[in-house]
Design a protein around this motif. Sequence first.
Motif, PDB file in Angstrom:
ATOM      1  N   ALA A  55      -6.168  -5.295  -4.176  1.00  0.00           N
ATOM      2  CA  ALA A  55      -6.965  -4.381  -3.343  1.00  0.00           C
ATOM      3  C   ALA A  55      -6.077  -3.315  -2.703  1.00  0.00           C
ATOM      4  N   SER A  79      -6.541   0.667  -3.615  1.00  0.00           N
ATOM      5  CA  SER A  79      -6.858   1.622  -2.546  1.00  0.00           C
ATOM      6  C   SER A  79      -5.746   2.659  -2.384  1.00  0.00           C
ATOM      7  N   ILE A  97      -6.135   5.270  -5.202  1.00  0.00           N
ATOM      8  CA  ILE A  97      -7.249   6.204  -4.959  1.00  0.00           C
ATOM      9  C   ILE A  97      -6.868   7.212  -3.880  1.00  0.00           C
ATOM     10  N   CYS A  98      -6.240   6.726  -2.815  1.00  0.00           N
ATOM     11  CA  CYS A  98      -5.821   7.635  -1.735  1.00  0.00           C
ATOM     12  C   CYS A  98      -4.804   8.660  -2.239  1.00  0.00           C
ATOM     13  N   PHE A 146       0.834  -1.201   0.000  1.00  0.00           N
ATOM     14  CA  PHE A 146       0.000   0.000   0.000  1.00  0.00           C
ATOM     15  C   PHE A 146       0.875   1.260   0.000  1.00  0.00           C
TER      16      PHE A 146
END
Length: 296
Positions: free
Chosen positions: A152, A156, A159-160, A76
């Motif tokens: 995923a 995510s 998008i963040c 992430f």
Amino acid sequence: MPTDTESPNVSAPTTPGTPGAPLFTSLRVDSLSYDRKSLPHCGKCLPVNSWMSPNSCILDLPRPDVSLTRKLGAEFVGTFILIFGATAAPIVNQKYQGAETLIGNAACAGLAVMIVILSTGHISGAHLNPSVTIAFAVLRHFPWVQVPAYVAAQVSASICASFALKGVFHPFLSGGVTVPSVSTTQAFFLEFVITFNLLFVVTAVATDTRAVGELAGIAVGATVMLNILVAGTSTGASMNPVRTLGPAIAAGNYKRIWIYFVAPPAGAITGAAVYTAVKLKEEGDAVTPRRSFRRG
């Protein structure tokens, strides 16, 4: 869930602080090689030549293990850094009338990829791209069970990062959206070819013990820069579905977005398959050792 295994590093002398090479030891941790069987051992410890006995080994030495949660966290953060850097450059270019130039855009994306591989590759493998994750899974370099979680985390993070850029640079976010300036056929072909180039190099440095894995970050970053210099003005040189998805959502611009969801994965699978087909086989090994941007 597949777990990481260890084996001696026989590819090249170790260089501290580089991806694919151990930092303090000759042992390499392979995140993609969850079924590696290149060396015989008892399954509970590491084989060594000891003065105590020719067949003795070090018992109770725990194997380095990275939980899926840590891998997803690193994936992430790494994807966030990549999308933020790669998208911010064209936004700044738009806001300040070409201050960055195409070379600046390419450098930002390439440097972002390089530093993320160097900093998180030993934790998650630094995929940063659903095309990479899917291609490795198709070629059996990565467990399918972890693919949805990795994708995923990448989506995510994209998008963040995109909404963070929207808050900082509003209303200039449109400059970071990848929209083709050529025909649909040309855009599809360009995205396919540049992603093919990227995965050919990534597969070489991440799965082949004879490739220069110690320079993986530089090799992959340079490939990203080259691809952007070639296709940046035509398609935005996405090579990555989440590089397109996050900015498209934040800006509300979905023009021909399907190209970036189909061409990169297809090019990635083809590029990884071609390198797998042409690479040298490991001498005396039925199973070719695989590795990623991880180090022990």
